[in-house]
Design an enzyme around this catalytic site. Structure first.
Site, short mmCIF file in Angstrom:
data_model
loop_
_atom_site.label_atom_id
_atom_site.label_comp_id
_atom_site.label_asym_id
_atom_site.label_seq_id
_atom_site.Cartn_x
_atom_site.Cartn_y
_atom_site.Cartn_z
N ASN A 86 113.97 -40.09 9.52
CA ASN A 86 112.77 -40.86 9.17
C ASN A 86 111.88 -39.97 8.31
O ASN A 86 111.37 -38.95 8.79
CB ASN A 86 112.06 -41.26 10.47
CG ASN A 86 110.78 -42.06 10.23
OD1 ASN A 86 110.24 -42.06 9.13
ND2 ASN A 86 110.30 -42.71 11.27
N HIS A 123 111.70 -49.78 6.27
CA HIS A 123 111.40 -48.40 6.64
C HIS A 123 112.51 -47.85 7.53
O HIS A 123 112.92 -48.50 8.49
CB HIS A 123 110.05 -48.36 7.36
CG HIS A 123 109.75 -47.04 7.97
ND1 HIS A 123 109.92 -45.85 7.28
CD2 HIS A 123 109.31 -46.70 9.21
CE1 HIS A 123 109.60 -44.85 8.08
NE2 HIS A 123 109.22 -45.33 9.25
N CYS A 127 103.83 -44.35 7.54
CA CYS A 127 105.14 -44.83 7.08
C CYS A 127 105.05 -46.06 6.18
O CYS A 127 106.03 -46.42 5.53
CB CYS A 127 106.05 -45.10 8.26
SG CYS A 127 106.31 -43.63 9.26
O1 UT7 Z 1 108.05 -44.20 11.60
C1 UT7 Z 1 107.04 -44.91 12.26
C2 UT7 Z 1 107.62 -45.95 13.11
N1 UT7 Z 1 108.44 -45.30 14.10
C3 UT7 Z 1 109.28 -46.00 14.79
O2 UT7 Z 1 109.40 -47.18 14.56
C4 UT7 Z 1 110.03 -45.31 15.91
C5 UT7 Z 1 110.20 -46.28 17.04
N2 UT7 Z 1 110.78 -45.71 18.24
C6 UT7 Z 1 112.04 -45.26 18.32
O3 UT7 Z 1 112.76 -45.18 17.37
C7 UT7 Z 1 112.57 -44.93 19.69
O4 UT7 Z 1 111.66 -45.39 20.67
C8 UT7 Z 1 112.82 -43.42 19.92
C9 UT7 Z 1 114.01 -42.96 19.07
C10 UT7 Z 1 111.60 -42.63 19.55
C11 UT7 Z 1 113.16 -43.16 21.37
O5 UT7 Z 1 114.29 -43.94 21.76
P1 UT7 Z 1 114.25 -44.85 23.06
O6 UT7 Z 1 115.58 -45.45 23.19
O7 UT7 Z 1 113.07 -45.76 22.94
O8 UT7 Z 1 114.05 -43.79 24.18
P2 UT7 Z 1 112.88 -43.67 25.25
O9 UT7 Z 1 111.66 -43.11 24.65
O10 UT7 Z 1 112.80 -44.93 26.06
O11 UT7 Z 1 113.52 -42.60 26.21
C12 UT7 Z 1 114.71 -42.88 26.97
C13 UT7 Z 1 115.11 -41.59 27.65
C14 UT7 Z 1 113.94 -40.91 28.35
O12 UT7 Z 1 114.45 -40.29 29.52
P3 UT7 Z 1 114.26 -41.00 30.97
O13 UT7 Z 1 112.79 -41.15 31.15
O14 UT7 Z 1 114.99 -42.32 30.86
O15 UT7 Z 1 114.91 -40.04 31.90
C15 UT7 Z 1 113.52 -39.85 27.39
O16 UT7 Z 1 112.89 -38.74 28.01
O17 UT7 Z 1 115.56 -40.66 26.66
C16 UT7 Z 1 114.85 -39.44 26.80
N3 UT7 Z 1 114.73 -38.83 25.48
C17 UT7 Z 1 115.68 -38.04 25.00
N4 UT7 Z 1 116.84 -37.61 25.51
C18 UT7 Z 1 117.58 -36.79 24.76
C19 UT7 Z 1 113.75 -38.97 24.57
N5 UT7 Z 1 114.04 -38.25 23.48
C20 UT7 Z 1 115.23 -37.65 23.72
C21 UT7 Z 1 116.05 -36.80 22.98
N6 UT7 Z 1 117.22 -36.40 23.54
N7 UT7 Z 1 115.73 -36.38 21.75
#
Ligand code: UT7
Length: 333
Positions: free
Chosen positions: A284, A254, A112
């Site tokens: 993204n 980004h 990225c």
């Molecule tokens: O491009 C390179 C750089 N990339 C980035 O900078 C991306 C950085 N990361 C992010 O943008 C975020 O971490 C994500 C969008 C990838 C994830 O969001 P988050 O708020 O950090 O969610 P999380 O991974 O902490 O997950 C929270 C909950 C989890 O469930 P539990 O364990 O709390 O029950 C996940 O399993 O959300 C769940 N989850 C989803 N639920 C519905 C993860 N993905 C999804 C989804 N739909 N698509």
């Protein structure tokens, strides 16, 4: 006189197939509400079979050359994580299809952050007098490497390309690029990765499984690092330019997550209203993200000539970087 790279043209290209959050929610355990509230993304575009990264790169590159009013370039750099083939690079094919003869052409792989790395290397070639006009493209068909069963990545990424033309000029004119800060930390290489594809393991039984051929990301850790690292190098660029956060008219970071854009603006000390965002529309797009955001903001006149623009990106590697320019007067195509 000091010779630097000056932005002279801009263009972008999106594939025609639009994928809404609802379409993804129909086949994955996710929802439009989750995707919008956690990422800010409402839709993304993806290629259909037969379309490669070079096709999007040619689309964006030809528009950037057209907007510059000069169809020539002696250097073509393609930043991509998803080249058409592992060998050769994608850039020579793009240069040939754009009718650029025997232009120097190479790819840059910094995920990225790729576009900023490409911009810096092309600017260096211009400053050295190796190149007079460079076409710098960020292009991705990320949908090809996403695991269709992984809701944590499938909902985030999209395909697309953005491109800029650089010409030689002087540091005090609008469009002059710099300073640049480029950094990496390979200790974090497993946080954003396609695990398979390395040397064959000594023990064949320990070889990669099917899911290892897809892109993976440890989102939560990456989120925190993205805000911290982009903040650090954006401030370093401002310091080197003798500028303060309040001098920035537009922050183009980004487009990874709307919440990252918000936190980053806060971290640097730039009012949120000065951020540029097109993530709701395209998701993204990895190496294409910054030039796509620039082109959309330019076309929609969110970016105005004379605006002081701060660029910063973070991605796999880990890699991150930042740079600045004053937006030049370019006619939208
Ligand atoms: O491009 C390179 C750089 N990339 C980035 O900078 C991306 C950085 N990361 C992010 O943008 C975020 O971490 C994500 C969008 C990838 C994830 O969001 P988050 O708020 O950090 O969610 P999380 O991974 O902490 O997950 C929270 C909950 C989890 O469930 P539990 O364990 O709390 O029950 C996940 O399993 O959300 C769940 N989850 C989803 N639920 C519905 C993860 N993905 C999804 C989804 N739909 N698509």
């Amino acid at each position: 006189m000091t010779r630097v790279a000056v932005l002279d043209g801009i263009g972008s290209c999106l594939p025609p197939r639009l994928v809404t959050n609802d379409e993804l929610a129909a086949r994955l355990d996710t929802s439009d509400a989750w995707i919008r509230s956690r990422t800010g993304i409402r839709q993304r575009y993806v290629v259909t079979d037969g379309t490669g990264t070079s096709d999007l790169a040619v689309g964006a590159g030809s528009r950037a050359l057209k907007s510059s009013g000069d169809p020539h370039a002696d250097t073509v750099v393609v930043a991509t994580t998803t080249p058409d083939r592992p060998c050769p690079a994608t850039a020579p094919a793009v240069a040939a299809r754009l009718g650029l003869g025997h232009a120097a052409a190479y790819d840059v792989a910094a995920v990225c952050t790729g576009f900023l790395y490409a911009l810096a290397t092309a600017s260096g070639l211009i400053a050295l007098g190796v190149s007079a006009r460079a076409l710098v493209i960020g292009a991705e068909t990320f949908s090809r490497i996403l695991n269709p069963d992984d809701r944590s990545t499938s909902v985030i990424f999209g395909d697309g390309a953005g491109a800029v033309v650089l010409r030689a000029g002087s540091p005090d004119e609008p469009g002059a690029l710099g300073p640049f800060e480029l950094r990496s930390d390979g200790e974090g290489r497993d946080l954003i990765t396609v695990p398979a594809g390395g040397p064959p393991p000594a023990d064949p039984a320990a070889g990669p499984g099917a899911a290892d051929y897809y892109f993976t990301m440890q989102g939560k850790k990456v989120f925190r690092l993205a805000v911290q690292r982009m903040g650090e190098c954006a401030r370093a660029v401002l310091d080197r330019a003798g500028r303060r956060p309040g001098d920035v008219d537009r922050l183009v970071s980004h487009q990874a997550n709307q919440r990252i854009i918000e936190r980053l603006a806060d971290e640097i000390g730039i009012p949120y209203e000065r951020t540029v965002s097109n993530i709701a529309r395209v998701g993204n797009t990895a190496a294409a993200s910054i030039p796509l955001a620039l082109d959309h903001a330019h076309t929609e006149r969110v970016l105005r000539p004379g605006d002081r623009v701060l660029l910063t990106a973070f991605g796999g590697g880990l890699t991150w970087g930042a740079s600045m320019l004053t937006w030049p007067a370019i006619d939208p195509v």
